[in-house]
Design a protein around this motif. Structure first.
Motif, PDB file in Angstrom:
ATOM      1  N   SER A 161     -18.714   5.155  16.918  1.00 64.98           N
ATOM      2  CA  SER A 161     -19.777   5.242  15.981  1.00 64.98           C
ATOM      3  C   SER A 161     -19.911   3.764  15.255  1.00 64.98           C
ATOM      4  O   SER A 161     -19.098   3.050  15.117  1.00 64.98           O
ATOM      5  N   GLY A 162     -21.101   3.571  14.694  1.00 71.67           N
ATOM      6  CA  GLY A 162     -21.534   2.256  14.313  1.00 71.67           C
ATOM      7  C   GLY A 162     -22.225   1.275  15.170  1.00 71.67           C
ATOM      8  O   GLY A 162     -22.374   1.508  16.476  1.00 71.67           O
ATOM      9  N   ASN A 208     -19.232  -1.677  10.120  1.00 71.11           N
ATOM     10  CA  ASN A 208     -19.479  -0.323  10.101  1.00 71.11           C
ATOM     11  C   ASN A 208     -18.826   0.316  11.311  1.00 71.11           C
ATOM     12  O   ASN A 208     -19.001   1.780  11.701  1.00 71.11           O
ATOM     13  N   ILE A 226     -13.018 -10.330   4.844  1.00 70.68           N
ATOM     14  CA  ILE A 226     -12.532  -9.171   4.569  1.00 70.68           C
ATOM     15  C   ILE A 226     -11.351  -8.773   5.387  1.00 70.68           C
ATOM     16  O   ILE A 226     -11.461  -8.709   6.623  1.00 70.68           O
ATOM     17  N   TRP A 266      -0.365   0.984  12.118  1.00 67.21           N
ATOM     18  CA  TRP A 266      -1.622   0.274  12.393  1.00 67.21           C
ATOM     19  C   TRP A 266      -1.193  -1.049  12.849  1.00 67.21           C
ATOM     20  O   TRP A 266      -0.141  -1.621  12.533  1.00 67.21           O
ATOM     21  N   TYR A 289      -4.737 -10.406   9.714  1.00 64.32           N
ATOM     22  CA  TYR A 289      -4.967  -9.778   8.578  1.00 64.32           C
ATOM     23  C   TYR A 289      -5.067 -10.807   7.325  1.00 64.32           C
ATOM     24  O   TYR A 289      -4.296 -11.440   7.577  1.00 64.32           O
ATOM     25  N   SER A 321      -4.636  -9.955   0.290  1.00 64.15           N
ATOM     26  CA  SER A 321      -3.438  -9.484  -0.390  1.00 64.15           C
ATOM     27  C   SER A 321      -2.437 -10.712  -0.054  1.00 64.15           C
ATOM     28  O   SER A 321      -1.129 -10.671  -0.188  1.00 64.15           O
ATOM     29  N   ARG A 353       2.193  -1.867  10.569  1.00 61.88           N
ATOM     30  CA  ARG A 353       3.018  -0.903  10.069  1.00 61.88           C
ATOM     31  C   ARG A 353       3.264   0.216  11.264  1.00 61.88           C
ATOM     32  O   ARG A 353       2.282   0.399  11.902  1.00 61.88           O
ATOM     33  N   PHE A 394      -9.277   1.337  10.590  1.00 68.69           N
ATOM     34  CA  PHE A 394      -8.326   2.070  10.662  1.00 68.69           C
ATOM     35  C   PHE A 394      -8.796   3.334   9.722  1.00 68.69           C
ATOM     36  O   PHE A 394      -9.756   3.438   9.169  1.00 68.69           O
ATOM     37  N   LEU A 427     -11.409  -1.126   6.429  1.00 71.30           N
ATOM     38  CA  LEU A 427     -11.098  -2.395   7.043  1.00 71.30           C
ATOM     39  C   LEU A 427     -11.376  -2.653   8.561  1.00 71.30           C
ATOM     40  O   LEU A 427     -10.665  -2.802   9.411  1.00 71.30           O
ATOM     41  N   MET A 484     -25.561 -11.590   6.204  1.00 66.58           N
ATOM     42  CA  MET A 484     -25.681 -10.731   7.369  1.00 66.58           C
ATOM     43  C   MET A 484     -27.119  -9.460   6.924  1.00 66.58           C
ATOM     44  O   MET A 484     -26.692  -9.104   5.866  1.00 66.58           O
ATOM     45  N   ASN A 514     -23.275   5.513  12.320  1.00 68.76           N
ATOM     46  CA  ASN A 514     -22.377   5.510  11.211  1.00 68.76           C
ATOM     47  C   ASN A 514     -22.998   4.914   9.901  1.00 68.76           C
ATOM     48  O   ASN A 514     -22.607   3.409   9.747  1.00 68.76           O
ATOM     49  N   PRO A 515     -23.948   5.412   9.222  1.00 72.30           N
ATOM     50  CA  PRO A 515     -24.397   4.784   7.872  1.00 72.30           C
ATOM     51  C   PRO A 515     -23.538   4.495   6.943  1.00 72.30           C
ATOM     52  O   PRO A 515     -22.677   5.506   6.753  1.00 72.30           O
ATOM     53  N   VAL A 516     -23.278   3.458   6.332  1.00 70.13           N
ATOM     54  CA  VAL A 516     -22.283   3.202   5.307  1.00 70.13           C
ATOM     55  C   VAL A 516     -23.047   2.749   4.063  1.00 70.13           C
ATOM     56  O   VAL A 516     -24.249   2.173   4.160  1.00 70.13           O
ATOM     57  N   ILE A 560     -27.003   1.705   4.557  1.00 67.91           N
ATOM     58  CA  ILE A 560     -27.716   1.116   5.543  1.00 67.91           C
ATOM     59  C   ILE A 560     -27.032   1.326   7.084  1.00 67.91           C
ATOM     60  O   ILE A 560     -25.838   2.057   7.238  1.00 67.91           O
ATOM     61  N   TYR A 586     -26.478  -7.710   3.528  1.00 68.93           N
ATOM     62  CA  TYR A 586     -25.595  -6.878   3.289  1.00 68.93           C
ATOM     63  C   TYR A 586     -24.700  -7.145   2.041  1.00 68.93           C
ATOM     64  O   TYR A 586     -23.873  -8.409   2.219  1.00 68.93           O
ATOM     65  N   PRO A 623     -21.233  -5.749   0.755  1.00 70.80           N
ATOM     66  CA  PRO A 623     -20.277  -4.541   1.201  1.00 70.80           C
ATOM     67  C   PRO A 623     -19.586  -4.247  -0.142  1.00 70.80           C
ATOM     68  O   PRO A 623     -19.351  -4.945  -1.201  1.00 70.80           O
ATOM     69  N   PRO A 677     -13.032  -3.846  -0.018  1.00 68.79           N
ATOM     70  CA  PRO A 677     -12.187  -2.937   0.912  1.00 68.79           C
ATOM     71  C   PRO A 677     -11.024  -2.516   0.090  1.00 68.79           C
ATOM     72  O   PRO A 677     -10.726  -2.860  -1.194  1.00 68.79           O
ATOM     73  N   PRO A 678     -10.476  -1.261   0.507  1.00 65.48           N
ATOM     74  CA  PRO A 678      -9.416  -0.627   0.080  1.00 65.48           C
ATOM     75  C   PRO A 678      -7.975  -1.531   0.026  1.00 65.48           C
ATOM     76  O   PRO A 678      -8.187  -2.507   0.674  1.00 65.48           O
ATOM     77  N   PRO A 679      -7.189  -1.520  -0.721  1.00 68.35           N
ATOM     78  CA  PRO A 679      -5.884  -2.227  -0.582  1.00 68.35           C
ATOM     79  C   PRO A 679      -5.398  -2.055   0.950  1.00 68.35           C
ATOM     80  O   PRO A 679      -5.585  -1.132   1.532  1.00 68.35           O
ATOM     81  N   MET A 680      -4.464  -2.781   1.213  1.00 65.06           N
ATOM     82  CA  MET A 680      -3.618  -2.749   2.485  1.00 65.06           C
ATOM     83  C   MET A 680      -3.000  -1.607   2.540  1.00 65.06           C
ATOM     84  O   MET A 680      -2.416  -1.178   1.601  1.00 65.06           O
ATOM     85  N   PRO A 681      -3.003  -0.981   3.679  1.00 64.41           N
ATOM     86  CA  PRO A 681      -2.324   0.405   3.730  1.00 64.41           C
ATOM     87  C   PRO A 681      -0.869   0.233   4.048  1.00 64.41           C
ATOM     88  O   PRO A 681      -0.549  -0.860   4.424  1.00 64.41           O
TER      89      PRO A 681
END
Lengths: 255, 78
Positions: free
Chosen positions: A78-79, A94, A125, A136, A141, A144, A152, A210, A217, B1, B26-28, B36, B69, B71, B74-78
């Protein structure tokens, strides 16, 4: 002592099934696949794999197939992916690939993830190359406070830290066996930690990002090979590196 | 970009649509809420159902808009 692997025209079974499904007509690529299957069997690693993505053939259809079983865990891209003879390149914006392999259902033992890339770099990013929450692998990376090889492995508390990265080209593995989680890069153990947790979130494993319940990410590192399977011992991880490096060399795309 | 902003009426048509063999849109959303798609998706379209996205007039796309673009964090580190 490390074995010197040779190119062997061996096949039948899964190699032929993959070649047929993926439409591989190039004789070098066919030889690489057959050698890969032969070597994985020879080293006793075939049975430890749930999914093997050789990323050979140069197009999305060929790259989508699972060498272990072409009828299972076929990838949906996808993307924005760019497919070439070097593998599948996510755009870092994406692009993600759903393996259809749900960790909580399909992985019942401590497990491993692996990712081979020819890409040196990352974006500003945070990027994860393969995985789900708590399981993952990121070859580089950033964010943070890190600019590191991180992973992990079925844990929300233990973060495997392979140290600062200056070049992400190569083969990374995160594996857990006997309550010890490890991360290897280019056949060198980079971190090892005791970890008694075994958490699998109820999500499909993604490649190129992920799965956080949604893809996130995004990676921009080309995938030239990836596996998902049972946990590997140190010897098995080393053997897998040797096998994959031989495979990439046959294809003239080794790093 | 540069990415390509979809018209609001096209977002649901495009989401998850197969634009080429084994390739899905996969539009985001960007930070401004625009939906986009990427240049890889736009230039990779083979499915006739989505060719309309690539139509141009006087050299300019008529059904998508190129934008820079921006963006979402991003979410925090998992």
């Amino acid at each position: 002592m490390r074995k010197t692997l040779k190119v062997v025209a061996f096949g039948g079974g899964p190699a032929d099934a993959f070649i047929k499904a993926a439409g591989i007509t190039d004789s070098t690529q066919q030889t690489a696949i057959k050698t890969l299957v032969n070597d994985l069997n020879g080293y006793g690693l075939w049975s430890k794999m749930k999914a093997i993505y050789p990323m050979v053939g140069g197009n999305a259809t060929a790259h989508s197939y699972n060498l272990k079983n072409t009828t299972k865990f076929q990838i949906a891209f996808s993307g924005g992916w760019t497919h070439s003879s070097n593998g599948a390149l996510p755009n870092g914006t994406n692009a993600y690939a759903d393996t259809g392999l749900n960790a909580s259902i399909q992985l019942t033992t401590p497990s491993h993830l692996s990712y081979y890339t020819k890409t040196n770099g990352n974006t500003a990013i945070d990027q994860i190359d393969i995985g789900i929450a708590n399981f993952w692998l990121s070859l580089w990376y950033t964010g943070s406070g890190f600019s590191n090889l991180l992973a992990r492995n079925q844990s929300s508390s233990v973060l495997l830290n392979g140290g600062t990265v200056t070049n992400s080209q190569g083969f990374g593995i995160t594996t857990k066996i006997s309550n010890t989680s490890k991360i290897f890069f280019n056949n060198i153990q980079k971190d090892s930690q005791t970890d008694t947790t075994n958490i699998y979130t109820n999500n499909n494993i993604y490649i190129g990002a992920f799965n956080n319940g949604y893809p996130a990410l995004w990676s921009n590192r080309q995938c030239a090979f990836s596996t998902i399977g049972d946990g590997l011992t140190d010897t098995e991880a080393s053997n897998l590196y040797t096998i994959i490096q031989n495979y990439q060399t046959i294809l003239s795309r080794q790093v | 970009m540069i990415v390509y902003k979809l018209k609001s009426q096209d977002v649901d048509k495009v989401k998850g649509g197969q634009f080429a063999p084994d390739c899905y849109f996969n539009p985001v959303q960007d930070i401004d809420g625009n939906w986009i798609i990427s240049i890889e998706e736009l230039e990779g379209i083979q499915n006739p159902d989505f060719i309309f996205l690539t139509l141009k007039e006087d050299g300019e796309y008529i059904n998508v808009t190129p934008i820079e673009y921006k963006p979402i964090p991003p979410p925090p580190m998992p």
